[in-house]
Design a protein around this motif. Structure first.
Motif, PDB file in Angstrom:
ATOM      1  N   ILE A   6       1.146  29.934  -8.847  1.00 21.67           N
ATOM      2  CA  ILE A   6       0.120  30.974  -8.991  1.00 21.67           C
ATOM      3  C   ILE A   6      -0.542  31.248  -7.648  1.00 21.67           C
ATOM      4  O   ILE A   6      -0.725  32.404  -7.255  1.00 21.67           O
ATOM      5  CB  ILE A   6      -0.915  30.587 -10.072  1.00 21.67           C
ATOM      6  CG1 ILE A   6      -0.273  30.624 -11.462  1.00 21.67           C
ATOM      7  CG2 ILE A   6      -2.127  31.508 -10.015  1.00 21.67           C
ATOM      8  CD1 ILE A   6      -1.118  30.010 -12.570  1.00 21.67           C
ATOM      9  N   MET A   9       1.751  33.146  -5.368  1.00 23.44           N
ATOM     10  CA  MET A   9       1.829  34.539  -5.790  1.00 23.44           C
ATOM     11  C   MET A   9       0.576  35.301  -5.346  1.00 23.44           C
ATOM     12  O   MET A   9       0.671  36.407  -4.817  1.00 23.44           O
ATOM     13  CB  MET A   9       1.995  34.634  -7.309  1.00 23.44           C
ATOM     14  CG  MET A   9       2.116  36.054  -7.826  1.00 23.44           C
ATOM     15  SD  MET A   9       2.356  36.140  -9.610  1.00 23.44           S
ATOM     16  CE  MET A   9       0.789  35.521 -10.197  1.00 23.44           C
ATOM     17  N   GLN A  10      -0.595  34.712  -5.546  1.00 25.13           N
ATOM     18  CA  GLN A  10      -1.848  35.369  -5.186  1.00 25.13           C
ATOM     19  C   GLN A  10      -1.931  35.662  -3.691  1.00 25.13           C
ATOM     20  O   GLN A  10      -2.439  36.699  -3.287  1.00 25.13           O
ATOM     21  CB  GLN A  10      -3.046  34.505  -5.603  1.00 25.13           C
ATOM     22  CG  GLN A  10      -3.268  34.464  -7.088  1.00 25.13           C
ATOM     23  CD  GLN A  10      -4.338  33.454  -7.495  1.00 25.13           C
ATOM     24  OE1 GLN A  10      -4.663  32.528  -6.767  1.00 25.13           O
ATOM     25  NE2 GLN A  10      -4.885  33.641  -8.688  1.00 25.13           N
ATOM     26  N   ASN A  12       0.690  35.953  -1.739  1.00 22.69           N
ATOM     27  CA  ASN A  12       1.935  36.599  -1.316  1.00 22.69           C
ATOM     28  C   ASN A  12       2.676  35.735  -0.291  1.00 22.69           C
ATOM     29  O   ASN A  12       3.192  36.215   0.709  1.00 22.69           O
ATOM     30  CB  ASN A  12       1.641  37.993  -0.745  1.00 22.69           C
ATOM     31  CG  ASN A  12       2.870  38.859  -0.740  1.00 22.69           C
ATOM     32  OD1 ASN A  12       3.756  38.721  -1.585  1.00 22.69           O
ATOM     33  ND2 ASN A  12       2.951  39.756   0.213  1.00 22.69           N
ATOM     34  N   ILE A  34       6.874  36.886  -7.753  1.00 20.72           N
ATOM     35  CA  ILE A  34       6.440  38.220  -8.178  1.00 20.72           C
ATOM     36  C   ILE A  34       5.528  38.136  -9.389  1.00 20.72           C
ATOM     37  O   ILE A  34       4.452  38.717  -9.403  1.00 20.72           O
ATOM     38  CB  ILE A  34       7.661  39.108  -8.498  1.00 20.72           C
ATOM     39  CG1 ILE A  34       8.509  39.292  -7.233  1.00 20.72           C
ATOM     40  CG2 ILE A  34       7.222  40.447  -9.077  1.00 20.72           C
ATOM     41  CD1 ILE A  34       9.850  39.915  -7.493  1.00 20.72           C
ATOM     42  N   LYS A  35       5.984  37.406 -10.431  1.00 18.82           N
ATOM     43  CA  LYS A  35       5.135  37.245 -11.612  1.00 18.82           C
ATOM     44  C   LYS A  35       5.501  35.969 -12.349  1.00 18.82           C
ATOM     45  O   LYS A  35       6.609  35.460 -12.231  1.00 18.82           O
ATOM     46  CB  LYS A  35       5.214  38.449 -12.543  1.00 18.82           C
ATOM     47  CG  LYS A  35       6.508  38.621 -13.288  1.00 18.82           C
ATOM     48  CD  LYS A  35       6.422  39.827 -14.230  1.00 18.82           C
ATOM     49  CE  LYS A  35       7.710  40.018 -14.986  1.00 18.82           C
ATOM     50  NZ  LYS A  35       7.651  41.135 -15.913  1.00 18.82           N
ATOM     51  N   VAL A  37       5.332  34.239 -16.236  1.00 18.05           N
ATOM     52  CA  VAL A  37       5.156  34.491 -17.663  1.00 18.05           C
ATOM     53  C   VAL A  37       5.586  33.232 -18.411  1.00 18.05           C
ATOM     54  O   VAL A  37       6.756  32.837 -18.358  1.00 18.05           O
ATOM     55  CB  VAL A  37       5.997  35.700 -18.146  1.00 18.05           C
ATOM     56  CG1 VAL A  37       5.815  35.929 -19.626  1.00 18.05           C
ATOM     57  CG2 VAL A  37       5.656  36.954 -17.363  1.00 18.05           C
ATOM     58  N   PHE A  41       9.154  32.090 -14.081  1.00 17.89           N
ATOM     59  CA  PHE A  41       8.601  33.001 -13.077  1.00 17.89           C
ATOM     60  C   PHE A  41       9.722  33.819 -12.455  1.00 17.89           C
ATOM     61  O   PHE A  41      10.865  33.386 -12.390  1.00 17.89           O
ATOM     62  CB  PHE A  41       7.796  32.251 -12.004  1.00 17.89           C
ATOM     63  CG  PHE A  41       8.590  31.365 -11.082  1.00 17.89           C
ATOM     64  CD1 PHE A  41       8.973  31.822  -9.830  1.00 17.89           C
ATOM     65  CD2 PHE A  41       8.912  30.070 -11.445  1.00 17.89           C
ATOM     66  CE1 PHE A  41       9.683  31.009  -8.970  1.00 17.89           C
ATOM     67  CE2 PHE A  41       9.613  29.240 -10.593  1.00 17.89           C
ATOM     68  CZ  PHE A  41      10.004  29.710  -9.344  1.00 17.89           C
ATOM     69  N   GLN A  42       9.360  35.033 -12.056  1.00 17.28           N
ATOM     70  CA  GLN A  42      10.291  35.897 -11.362  1.00 17.28           C
ATOM     71  C   GLN A  42       9.931  35.880  -9.898  1.00 17.28           C
ATOM     72  O   GLN A  42       8.752  35.896  -9.535  1.00 17.28           O
ATOM     73  CB  GLN A  42      10.228  37.330 -11.877  1.00 17.28           C
ATOM     74  CG  GLN A  42      10.969  37.534 -13.161  1.00 17.28           C
ATOM     75  CD  GLN A  42      11.083  39.007 -13.512  1.00 17.28           C
ATOM     76  OE1 GLN A  42      10.250  39.816 -13.131  1.00 17.28           O
ATOM     77  NE2 GLN A  42      12.117  39.339 -14.248  1.00 17.28           N
ATOM     78  N   THR A  53      15.070  35.012 -12.069  1.00 16.60           N
ATOM     79  CA  THR A  53      14.141  34.345 -12.978  1.00 16.60           C
ATOM     80  C   THR A  53      14.400  32.846 -12.912  1.00 16.60           C
ATOM     81  O   THR A  53      15.544  32.405 -13.009  1.00 16.60           O
ATOM     82  CB  THR A  53      14.330  34.861 -14.420  1.00 16.60           C
ATOM     83  OG1 THR A  53      14.102  36.271 -14.438  1.00 16.60           O
ATOM     84  CG2 THR A  53      13.356  34.176 -15.376  1.00 16.60           C
TER      85      THR A  53
END
Length: 73
Positions: A6, A9-10, A12, A34-35, A37, A41-42, A53
């Motif tokens: 996380i 991702m935040q 980058n 990227i994201k 879920v 994660f992707q 993925t």
């Protein structure tokens, strides 16, 4: 591990992951998340040149990529 992903991702941030792929094969990948879920994660995988993925629990280790600036002489 999820919290670290996380943060990456935040911010980058480019990271390297040691990943256990299907069949137990271990790979080292340079990715940008990227994201996220659920338990997956992707990320853009620079090794494969595409968005992939990944399953979070299959990430064995994660390292930030530290870039060195080129010296001009």
């Amino acid at each position: 591990m999820k919290e670290q992903l996380i943060k990456a991702m935040q911010y980058n941030q480019l990271i390297e992951v040691v990943y256990m792929a299907k069949g137990g094969k271990m790979t080292k990948r340079r990715v940008r998340v990227i994201k996220i879920v659920g338990n997956k994660f992707q990320a853009y995988c620079f090794s494969k040149g595409s968005i992939r993925t990944f399953i979070i629990e299959n990430v064995l280790a994660m390292f930030p990529v530290v870039r060195q600036e080129k010296k001009v002489i």
